[in-house]
Scaffold this active site. Structure first.
Site, short mmCIF file in Angstrom:
data_model
loop_
_atom_site.label_atom_id
_atom_site.label_comp_id
_atom_site.label_asym_id
_atom_site.label_seq_id
_atom_site.Cartn_x
_atom_site.Cartn_y
_atom_site.Cartn_z
N CYS A 261 19.04 -10.91 -17.43
CA CYS A 261 17.95 -11.84 -17.62
C CYS A 261 18.03 -12.95 -16.59
O CYS A 261 19.10 -13.25 -16.06
CB CYS A 261 17.98 -12.44 -19.03
SG CYS A 261 19.53 -13.25 -19.45
N CYS B 198 19.51 -16.57 -12.46
CA CYS B 198 20.65 -15.68 -12.73
C CYS B 198 20.50 -14.31 -12.09
O CYS B 198 21.50 -13.62 -11.86
CB CYS B 198 20.83 -15.51 -14.23
SG CYS B 198 21.20 -17.03 -15.12
N HIS C 271 30.12 -16.50 -15.63
CA HIS C 271 28.82 -16.16 -15.02
C HIS C 271 28.50 -17.15 -13.90
O HIS C 271 27.84 -18.15 -14.13
CB HIS C 271 27.76 -16.19 -16.12
CG HIS C 271 26.35 -16.00 -15.69
ND1 HIS C 271 25.98 -15.33 -14.53
CD2 HIS C 271 25.18 -16.40 -16.27
CE1 HIS C 271 24.66 -15.33 -14.43
NE2 HIS C 271 24.15 -15.98 -15.46
#
Length: 409
Positions: free
Chosen positions: A395, A92, A365
């Site tokens: 994160c 991510c 996302h």
């Protein structure tokens, strides 16, 4: 050491990441990214033969997203063949890392003009890429650090840190409401680039995922998303998630508090920034919008997966010689509601400064692209508010978090 300037930022809208449902699912990942690259060239009137590198993040580098999507998208966008490309994966966090690497190359004096960003077509990867455990089947590593499903990790953190289901839901509702206001006010308009289908028809020119009609009652009625996984076998280990959790967290009764409405949305999207040295920008009449103040990377416990942003923020502030009070806006990716909530509580940061236009719970996302999108969103909002500095962090699987501080010029 030279500075690294942000000349411009652009991104696609986020489309629902489901084949047959989302507006972008038939667009090739290279095409999705090249749409943004073309727009940046046109907006800044770039000479693509001067571009030293195209640095892109993509987390699932599989088939259509494999074969160095950065280089192929640049070629698809009509860039000069002199403009090289490289694709990276920090899960991510890659969309921040691509920008940070571009900045580092420029600040070192080795390069002058770079386009950095990321892309992720989750409608494609969720349906066609084979599922892989974070340890990639390394049993020795698994015994040392049992890295489970990220949603289970989020519920473990919420249980241990005593974030209630009601508090997580309240934060998630606020994300939807903030995103709804931002959309109504046109907060994202400056960076958005419309995407077209292969036949030339419009695919998407506005955010597709947000649900501003969300209510506290509708969130309260959602069932926990990850409780049902606990008795499933963890890949081919012969053990269930529940057994692995009991082994790593003995005595912990996990309360499953996250659900679809308090987790980041599965979407398609791409975003990128033009980065330049001051010397190159001044010579070619490129007007900077911001500069990179400091960058940092931080690791944390891999099995918790989501806990590194707090330490990453502390580290990048230390690199910059700044305090939390020096930051006007924060973008902390909403992988799950517990992530920004823990960030705000641990650092005593006012929610009024964090994710002011909503976050990934409301907007979605697109894994490898999100970090670059957040930097652009922060810059746009600093300009809208007449403010100066923003800190962006998120994160990443493996228990990591990159961070960056930008300052308007």
């Amino acid at each position: 050491m030279s500075e690294a300037w942000i000349i411009d930022a652009a991104r696609t809208p986020r489309g629902v990441g489901k084949q047959g449902k989302g507006a972008l699912w038939e667009v090739h990942p290279q095409k999705l990214l090249s749409t943004v690259l073309k727009a940046l060239v046109e907006r800044s009137n770039l000479n693509t033969s001067d571009i030293d590198d195209v640095i892109m993040s993509c987390s699932t580098q599989f088939q259509k997203q494999g074969a160095c999507v950065a280089r192929m998208a640049a070629l698809d966008a009509g860039f000069s063949t002199k403009a090289s490309g490289v694709t990276l994966d920090r899960f991510c966090g890659g969309g921040i890392t691509s920008v940070n690497l571009a900045a580092a190359n420029i600040m070192s004096g080795m390069e002058d003009l770079i386009v950095a960003g990321g892309v992720e077509m989750m409608s494609y990867t969720r349906s066609e890429a084979p599922p892989t455990p974070l340890d990639a089947g390394n049993l020795d590593l698994r015994r040392q650090y049992p890295q489970l499903n990220v949603g289970i990790a989020a519920d473990i953190i919420a249980t241990e840190e005593n974030f209630s289901r009601e508090a997580l839901d309240a934060f998630s509702l606020e994300s939807q409401q903030r995103a709804g206001r931002a959309l109504a006010e046109g907060a994202f308009t400056k960076s958005l680039v419309a995407v077209h289908n292969p036949d030339g028809t419009l695919a998407l020119d506005q955010e597709e995922y947000p649900r501003p009609q969300t209510t506290a009652e509708s969130l309260a009625n959602l069932q926990p998303a990850f409780e049902g996984m606990m008795d499933m076998e963890f890949f081919d280990s012969g053990r269930s998630y529940r057994e692995l959790v009991a082994e790593r967290w003995p005595g912990l009764e996990v309360e499953h508090r996250h659900h679809a409405g308090s987790s980041s949305g599965v979407v398609d999207g791409a975003g990128a920034l033009v980065m330049a040295s001051p010397e190159y920008a001044q010579k070619h009449d490129l007007k900077p919008r911001a500069r990179i103040v400091a960058m940092a990377n931080m690791g944390h416990s891999p099995e918790y997966i989501l806990n590194a942003p707090v330490d990453a923020a502390k580290k990048v502030l230390g690199k910059a010689g700044m305090t939390l009070d020096d930051i006007d806006l924060f973008e902390v990716n909403e992988a799950f509601a517990v992530v920004p909530m823990k960030f705000m509580r641990d650092l005593n940061v006012d929610h009024a400064k964090v994710n002011v236009n909503g976050g990934s719970i409301a907007l979605g996302h697109p894994i490898g692209a999100t970090g670059s999108m957040l930097i652009g969103t922060a810059l746009d909002e600093l300009e809208r508010r007449g403010q100066s500095t923003a800190l962006v962090t998120m994160c990443a699987a493996g228990g990591m978090a990159p961070a960056v501080i930008i300052e308007r010029i």
